[in-house]
Every structure is written in structure tokens, then in C-alpha cells.
Design a protein around this motif. Structure first.
Motif, short mmCIF file in Angstrom:
data_model
loop_
_atom_site.label_atom_id
_atom_site.label_comp_id
_atom_site.label_asym_id
_atom_site.label_seq_id
_atom_site.Cartn_x
_atom_site.Cartn_y
_atom_site.Cartn_z
N LEU A 141 0.84 -1.20 0.00
CA LEU A 141 0.00 0.00 0.00
C LEU A 141 0.87 1.24 0.00
O LEU A 141 1.88 1.33 0.71
CB LEU A 141 -0.92 0.02 1.22
CG LEU A 141 -2.05 -1.00 1.27
CD1 LEU A 141 -2.93 -0.76 2.49
CD2 LEU A 141 -2.89 -0.96 0.00
N HIS A 142 0.47 2.20 -0.84
CA HIS A 142 1.03 3.55 -0.79
C HIS A 142 -0.06 4.46 -0.26
O HIS A 142 -1.25 4.14 -0.32
CB HIS A 142 1.51 4.00 -2.16
CG HIS A 142 2.80 3.36 -2.58
ND1 HIS A 142 3.56 3.82 -3.62
CD2 HIS A 142 3.47 2.28 -2.09
CE1 HIS A 142 4.64 3.08 -3.76
NE2 HIS A 142 4.60 2.13 -2.84
N TYR A 143 0.36 5.61 0.25
CA TYR A 143 -0.60 6.50 0.91
C TYR A 143 -0.45 7.90 0.33
O TYR A 143 0.66 8.42 0.19
CB TYR A 143 -0.35 6.52 2.42
CG TYR A 143 -0.50 5.15 3.05
CD1 TYR A 143 -1.73 4.71 3.51
CD2 TYR A 143 0.59 4.29 3.15
CE1 TYR A 143 -1.88 3.44 4.08
CE2 TYR A 143 0.45 3.02 3.70
CZ TYR A 143 -0.78 2.60 4.15
OH TYR A 143 -0.93 1.34 4.70
N MET A 145 -5.29 10.17 4.97
CA MET A 145 -4.48 9.46 3.98
C MET A 145 -5.38 8.48 3.22
O MET A 145 -6.19 7.77 3.85
CB MET A 145 -3.35 8.68 4.65
CG MET A 145 -2.24 9.53 5.22
SD MET A 145 -1.13 10.08 3.90
CE MET A 145 0.17 10.85 4.88
N GLU A 146 -5.25 8.47 1.91
CA GLU A 146 -5.97 7.46 1.12
C GLU A 146 -5.02 6.31 0.81
O GLU A 146 -3.90 6.53 0.33
CB GLU A 146 -6.51 8.04 -0.18
CG GLU A 146 -7.28 6.99 -1.00
CD GLU A 146 -7.89 7.53 -2.28
OE1 GLU A 146 -8.53 6.73 -3.00
OE2 GLU A 146 -7.73 8.73 -2.57
N ALA A 147 -5.45 5.09 1.13
CA ALA A 147 -4.64 3.90 0.87
C ALA A 147 -4.82 3.48 -0.59
O ALA A 147 -5.95 3.25 -1.04
CB ALA A 147 -5.05 2.78 1.81
N VAL A 201 2.87 7.56 -1.65
CA VAL A 201 4.22 7.15 -1.21
C VAL A 201 4.09 5.97 -0.25
O VAL A 201 3.04 5.74 0.35
CB VAL A 201 4.93 8.32 -0.51
CG1 VAL A 201 5.21 9.43 -1.50
CG2 VAL A 201 4.12 8.83 0.68
N PRO A 202 5.18 5.20 -0.09
CA PRO A 202 5.16 4.10 0.88
C PRO A 202 4.92 4.60 2.30
O PRO A 202 5.04 5.80 2.59
CB PRO A 202 6.55 3.48 0.73
CG PRO A 202 7.03 3.91 -0.62
CD PRO A 202 6.44 5.26 -0.85
N ALA A 203 4.62 3.67 3.20
CA ALA A 203 4.26 4.03 4.57
C ALA A 203 5.35 4.83 5.27
O ALA A 203 5.05 5.77 6.03
CB ALA A 203 3.94 2.76 5.36
#
Length: 755
Positions: A512-514, A528-530, A738-740
Motif C-alpha cells: 500500500l502507498h498512501y 491518507m488514502e490507501a 508514497v510508501p508508509a
């Protein structure tokens, strides 16, 4: 004169076979004598054409085993033999002399022998009378009488030799029987299973008289007794019998009567009646026995004919089931394959072109889910009729199953002709279909392959048409596409993609990116949208627009969606524990939402995830599209209300691109509207987009809904949105997904900014 015995009446048409042999075909009037080993040893039994017609695939051993095994001595009298045939409902008996097979006796062979004997006696009697007569004219009469009787006997035997009944045969039979028994009038009446007269053949009454009589016998009176009670009648004067119903007007007066039933195993097929001998004599017991023997043989013929017809109908039904689709009555794949191979062979010789159209309905699953499978089946029947009505007489429409159809167009001029047919079908399906009380739009996509341009193989042509269909779907549905090598490459890529996607969860390839959602006036991150990403070892990074549609089609979106929900909530809980509580937005797909909804599981899934991760419900926001919201309106509303009661937020994604009615928005427990990025992209240059965004902003304010603008990429867009009371923005202007780890950095910066 010596008593007639069975040995004097052997049937000449006997064929010796071994029990392991199999009949090649049904031959009328042939009786098969079955032996265990050599044709001279170990007699097993008899098999007739009737047995073979009932069980055409059995070997002779099986046919004999399922038939009563009776044998008689050649010295047995013929009347006793006929009695045994009646008792056991057999048409033939084996004749054995001290255990050795002698031959076969049949009802017809006995009847023929009796007639031959009667003819011989008649000839002898007439010879003596002619010798005694000195009058030449009387001699001529007797000779003519003898010839007529011989012809009658020959005609009667000819009728009994047939295995099917036709009007001409019945007419020949009653004419011959009348001649043989010297009757002035006669008739054969055949009835159906409920006793209604289906055939009535008469003799001795002219066509003019029949026209004057005007109607057929109704089965009352004496003739009704024969059928109802299955008995014979022999009367001196039928008018004196209390059971007589009399004669209709214009019917010739009849006095003496001989009436016999046509019956077999208790089932009555009709009756035969004869009246008034030319000589004025009454009908005798011998006359009755001869008529009964003829009637019994006729019943066997009728029984056999009807049974053969039933077998024929059953075979036709089985053949129909094997080659036609039961729902739409179109040819199925088996019949299409047979026809296609024939036409391809013909096209090779004549240098012709064949087109194959692969048709799939665009929205059939949604129709089934909305209206039920019964309506879906009726829709398929209606679609099949519209497809058929769009084709030429020689074209073959077929149903593969589900909502897939294949249409074969043989002997077309070129590919343009196939395109014309595809357009005609699409236009026909674009018109709404009335199914019960519902008006349904059922559009379709079509893929086309051409023989010999694309392939010489039928299987390859179908696969290529399927690839073209897939391409038509990808281009937006409700269109047709021809197969090209590039399409084949795309189809191969699709199959490869599906293969890897099915193992993506198992191999832990999904991440998942956020992407942050930012408050426009302060620049602080409020959510944040996953967004899912797929890193495959063979394919590299695969973007959502390349595999989400595939996941929807295959149903893989359900387990993938469950994984996204759990993973996003786990990350949000980690941020919450780190002192950065932030709401997390998770998209629900249409198939995922309604699969859960149909099974009443969506609420349970959300509850389980919140419980297992420990995330506060108010930090979870579920995003649905307008199409999800409007599908099965009442049950969707109920499900969303239950989720809302948990404290979970509900937002509508890509708002403005669907078909929701604005009047329904106030009924749904919504928190947020997300303006689709297609309206934001040209907001600074396109007056229409500005008007749409302004209208959505005003409506959201009236409904007290938060508003998020997607796809914000520059300051000018942000300035306009801020002036329209748009609360939040999301897009590359703030950050790409972007990544977590990077999302955590952005969150810390936002927290510092707020301090």
C-alpha cells in the motif's frame, strides 16, 4: 384331410447368428436364430426386428436374454401354436425336434399356410364343380371367384408383412379381408390413447355415400362395445340387438355383423367390422377366427409402429438436447463445431471467407443480481431472438453458455460484411428489451475473427475472436473489434497477468502507498488514502489501472480488498499509537461491496478488522462510487446505515462521473464528497468545469458534507478551489502516493506545522 402342424408352416426368412454378434441394422421380417457357438449347436433363442428396434445397441445374447424363451415341437397343431403366441404375446416361436433347432414358426407363416390350404381346398372344390357343370357361363363365374380369393389372400398377407401403418395399407387390408370373407361392407377404425377415432378406412361404401353420411362413427352402440370391452361380436341381425345405436341418415342398411377388436396386451388400438355377405350367408366361427388373427397381427404391427415412433421421438429429443441449448433453443458448441468444420472444408475447396463473431453481454451479471436469475434467463431468450433476427438464413447463431454467443457467418464477401452484421446486432440490442414488467437495456461487445485471414483452425479462430472481444471490452464495451496479432499479444499478456495476480497475495507482492488529503486553508494533512501497488518479480511494478479491472472480472478483488482494508487499518493504528492519529480512506470495489452485501458480511468484516487492529472507528473512511451507492438502493442504504452506526465515515469517490440522483444524496449517511479529478484538471481554463465544481461545492455546503478535490496539481487550481469553499485537496501538488515510511515523514512534518 391331415391336420395342419407347425412343421408345415415354417417361416422361410430365418438367419442364424452367434450370441456375441451385433445386428448391423433392423431388417423387416427377418427372425434371427441365436446360437452359443457354431451355428449348428447350442440354440439360445430368437430375436426379431422388433427386439432390435427397441435395443439397437445390444448384442444378440442380450436380446435373447430379455425375451421369453419358448420352443415347440414340429408336430404341434397350428391352433395350439397360435394360442401359445397369444398367451405369451409373441410373434414367433422356435421349433425344436428332440432339442435340435428345426426352424421358426410365426403368426404370419401360420396364417399363410392356412390361406394356402384354404386356397387348395377351394381350388379342388371348384375343380370338381367345374367338372360337374356343363354351363360355360357358370364355369367362368367360378374361375373369377377363385382368382378374386387368391388376390385377397395375397393382399392380406402383404399388409401383415409391413412394420408401419399407413392409410393405403389399411385400405388394402380391409379390401382384402372383405374379399376373403365375401363381405359387402367393412371398415377399420384406429383410435388414440383416449379412444378418439384417428383413422377410419372403409370398403363397400362409395365416396358419394360417405359424403352424404357426413360424419365418422362416434363409437357408440355395438362398435363402442367392441372397443370398450375388448370383445368380438358375431350377430345375425345387428338391428335386433339392444346395444345397437342404429344407423345415421343416408347410411346403407346393414344386417349381419362380424366385429373384432384390434388389441395387444390389453391395449385396444381399434376395431374391424364386416357386414352382409354377398352370398347372404352368416359369418361363421372360422370367419371370426380369421378376422381375429388378422386383427391380432395388425395390432402387433400398430404396436411396433408406435413403439418405433416413440423410440424415434426419444432419439430425436436426445439428439436435440445434444446439439441445442435448452434455454435459447440455439445450436450449442457441439453443433456449431460440426457445422464450422463442414463450412471450413467447403471454404477450402471454394476459396470462401467465413467470419466468427464472439458476443458477450456487457452488464448481464448486474442484471442477474438486480432482477434475479429467472429474469436473466428470459433476457437471454430475448437476446437470442434479436441476434437470430439480425442474421441471414444460412448463418449459425449459437450459445456457448452464460451470456456468451458465437455467430458463424459463412460465405461472406469480405470482413466489411462481418462488420455490418456486428453493427446490426449491436443496434438491435441497444433497443430496450421488455422482460415481464421490466424494461432492460442489454448492450453487448463483439470480437470478430476471419477465416482464412486469421487462421485455418476452428479452435484458433474462436480463441482469436475471444481476444478481439476482450479488446472491445477494454475500449469501453458496446462495440466490435476485429482480431489482430497485437490483440493476441494483449490477450496473452492478460492471461499472464491473471496467472501472476492469483498468487500475488500468497507471495506477499502487494503493498500500500498512501496519498495525503490536505486542508486547503492551513496545509495540514487531515487524512491518507490507501492506494494499492503490485510488485511482481517477473512483471515489475504493475499499476492499479492495469490489474484492478482484471481483479474485478476474476473475483480476486474480494480477497485483495479484504487485505487492503486490514493492512490500511493496521497502518492507521500504528500512526495513532505514534501520536499521529489520522483518518485512513479505503476504496471498496463494486464487486467486493455487493458480494459482501449479498451475504450480509460487509458489517462483520469491518467489525472484525476494527476489533483486531484496535483502530478507532472514526479514523476509518470507506470510499464508494455512485454506481455502488445506487445499486440495490434499499439494501445498500441499510448496509451503509449500519456501518455509519459504528462511527465509520462514508465518502463518495469520483463524484460527478456516475448517475446518482441528487435527490437521493440526502438519504445516505455520507460524510464526504470527492470531486473527480477530470473536473479539476481544466478548472482554470474550462468554464464548464468551473461551473460544475461550483455547483458541487454549493450542494455539499447545503448538505453539510466535507468536500475533497482530487487531482490538484498547481497553485491556480488550489486558489480557485479555496474560493469555492472546498475544504480539502488531494493530488500531486501536495504529494504523490508514497510508501508508509515516507507517509510517516509527511505526517510528522504536518504535526510540527500545526504546532
Amino acid at each position: 384331410m391331415k391336420k395342419l402342424a407347425v412343421g408345415d408352416c415354417l417361416w422361410p426368412h430365418v438367419r442364424r447368428v452367434k450370441e456375441e454378434d451385433r445386428p448391423n441394422s433392423v431388417e423387416c421380417n427377418i427372425v434371427f436364430a441365436v446360437f452359443r457357438e457354431a451355428p449348428e449347436d447350442d440354440f439360445c433363442g430368437l430375436a426379431t426386428d422388433h427386439d432390435i428396434s427397441k435395443h439397437p445397441n445390444w448384442i444378440f445374447a442380450d436380446l435373447v436374454e430379455h425375451r421369453p424363451s419358448l420352443s415347440i415341437s414340429p408336430r404341434l397343431g397350428v391352433r395350439k401354436a397360435l394360442s401359445l403366441m397369444d398367451e405369451n404375446q409373441l410373434g414367433a416361436l422356435a421349433v425344436l425336434n428332440r432339442g435340435q433347432f428345426v426352424g421358426v414358426v410365426t403368426r404370419q407363416s401360420i396364417l399363410e399356410a392356412l390361406l394356402n390350404r384354404e386356397r387348395h381346398l377351394l381350388k379342388e372344390t371348384m375343380r370338381l364343380k367345374i367338372a360337374a357343370e356343363t354351363n360355360h357361363e357358370q364355369t367362368v363365374v367360378w374361375v373369377g371367384r377363385l382368382a378374386a380369393l387368391n388376390d385377397a389372400a395375397r393382399s392380406l398377407l402383404g399388409v401383415l408383412a409391413h412394420t408401419s401403418i399407413e392409410t393405403e395399407l389399411l385400405q388394402a387390408g380391409i379390401d382384402a379381408l372383405c374379399k376373403l370373407l365375401d363381405a359387402r361392407y367393412g371398415a377399420i377404425g384406429i383410435v388414440d390413447n383416449v379412444g378418439a377415432l384417428t383413422e377410419f378406412i372403409y370398403a363397400g361404401i362409395s365416396d358419394e355415400q360417405a359424403l352424404q353420411i357426413g360424419h365418422l362413427p362416434e363409437g357408440r352402440g355395438l362398435l363402442g362395445v367392441v372397443i370398450e370391452e375388448n370383445v368380438s361380436l358375431r350377430l345375425e341381425d345387428m338391428g335386433n340387438d339392444p346395444r345397437s345405436a342404429g344407423f345415421p341418415q343416408h347410411h346403407p342398411r346393414m344386417t349381419s355383423l362380424l366385429a373384432v377388436p384390434i388389441s395387444h396386451q390389453g391395449r385396444v388400438y381399434g376395431r374391424i367390422y364386416l357386414s352382409d355377405k354377398y352370398s347372404g350367408e352368416l359369418f361363421t366361427k372360422n370367419d371370426e377366427e380369421l378376422a381375429l388373427s388378422f386383427a391380432h397381427s395388425l395390432s402387433l404391427v400398430i404396436d411396433n409402429a408406435r413403439e418405433i415412433e416413440e423410440v424415434k421421438r426419444a432419439r430425436q429429443r436426445l439428439d436435440y438436447i445434444a446439439h441445442f441449448d435448452a434455454l435459447t433453443e440455439l445450436p450449442n458448441r457441439t453443433l456449431l463445431t460440426d457445422r464450422a468444420l463442414q463450412f471450413i472444408t467447403q471454404a477450402q475447396r471454394k476459396n470462401e471467407t467465413i467470419a466468427f463473431l464472439f458476443l458477450d453481454l456487457d452488464n448481464f451479471k448486474a442484471i442477474n443480481d438486480t432482477f434475479g436469475h429467472a429474469i436473466g434467463d428470459e433476457l437471454l431468450r430475448a437476446v437470442a431472438k434479436r441476434i437470430s433476427a439480425s442474421l441471414r438464413e444460412g448463418d449459425t447463431p449459437s450459445r456457448m453458455g452464460g451470456d456468451e454467443f458465437i455467430i458463424m457467418l459463412p460465405n461472406i464477401g469480405d470482413s466489411l460484411d462481418a462488420a455490418k452484421v456486428a453493427i446490426k446486432i449491436l443496434h438491435a440490442l441497444n433497443e430496450p428489451l421488455q422482460v415481464q414488467q421490466h424494461q432492460i437495456y442489454s448492450r453487448a461487445s463483439i470480437g470478430i475473427s476471419i477465416y482464412p485471414d486469421n487462421s485455418f483452425s476452428f479452435d484458433e479462430l474462436l480463441a482469436q475472436a475471444d481476444s478481439a472481444l476482450y479488446h472491445a471490452k477494454k475500449l469501453g464495451k458496446n462495440n466490435y473489434q476485429f482480431f489482430t496479432p497485437e490483440m493476441n499479444s494483449a490477450a496473452q499478456h492478460y492471461l499472464k497477468l491473471e496467472h501472476h495476480l492469483r498468487r500475488a497475495l500468497e507471495l506477499d507482492e502487494l503493498v500500500l502507498h498512501y496519498q495525503p488529503q490536505v486542508k486547503i486553508d492551513s496545509g495540514c494533512i487531515i487524512g491518507m488514502e490507501a492506494l494499492i501497488r503490485w510488485h511482481n518479480h517477473a512483471l515489475g511494478i504493475v499499476m492499479p489501472d492495469q490489474f484492478i479491472g482484471l481483479a474485478e472480472e476474476t473475483g480476486l478483488i474480494v480477497p485483495i480488498g479484504a487485505w487492503v482494508l486490514r493492512t490500511a487499518c493496521e497502518q492507521a493504528r500504528a500512526w495513532q499509537l505514534a501520536g499521529m492519529p489520522i483518518r485512513i480512506a479505503v476504496n471498496l470495489s463494486g464487486r467486493q461491496f455487493h458480494r459482501f452485501q449479498d451475504q450480509r458480511q460487509l458489517l462483520d468484516v469491518v467489525l472484525d478488522v476494527l476489533k483486531e487492529t484496535g483502530l478507532s472507528p472514526e479514523l476509518l473512511e470507506l470510499e464508494i462510487t455512485e454506481s455502488i451507492m445506487m445499486h440495490k438502493l434499499d439494501t445498500t442504504l441499510d448496509t451503509l446505515n449500519q456501518i455509519k452506526k459504528l462511527g465509520v465515515r462514508i465518502s463518495v469517490d469520483d463524484f460527478g462521473t456516475g448517475y446518482s440522483s441528487l435527490s437521493y444524496l440526502k438519504r445516505f449517511p455520507l460524510d464526504t464528497l470527492k470531486i473527480d479529478k477530470s473536473f479539476v484538471k481544466d478548472i482554470c481554463t474550462d468554464a464548464n468545469d468551473r461551473a460544475i465544481v461550483s455547483a458541487i461545492s454549493a450542494m455539499a455546503g447545503q448538505l453539510k458534507l466535507e468536500l475533497v478535490a482530487e487531482g490538484v496539481e498547481d497553485q491556480n487550481q488550489l486558489d480557485f478551489l479555496g474560493g469555492q469553499q472546498c475544504n480539502y485537496g488531494q493530488g500531486y501538488y501536495f504529494s504523490k502516493p508514497v510508501p508508509a515510511e515516507q507517509a510517516s515523514v509527511l505526517l510528522r512534518q504536518s504535526v510540527l506545522l500545526q504546532q
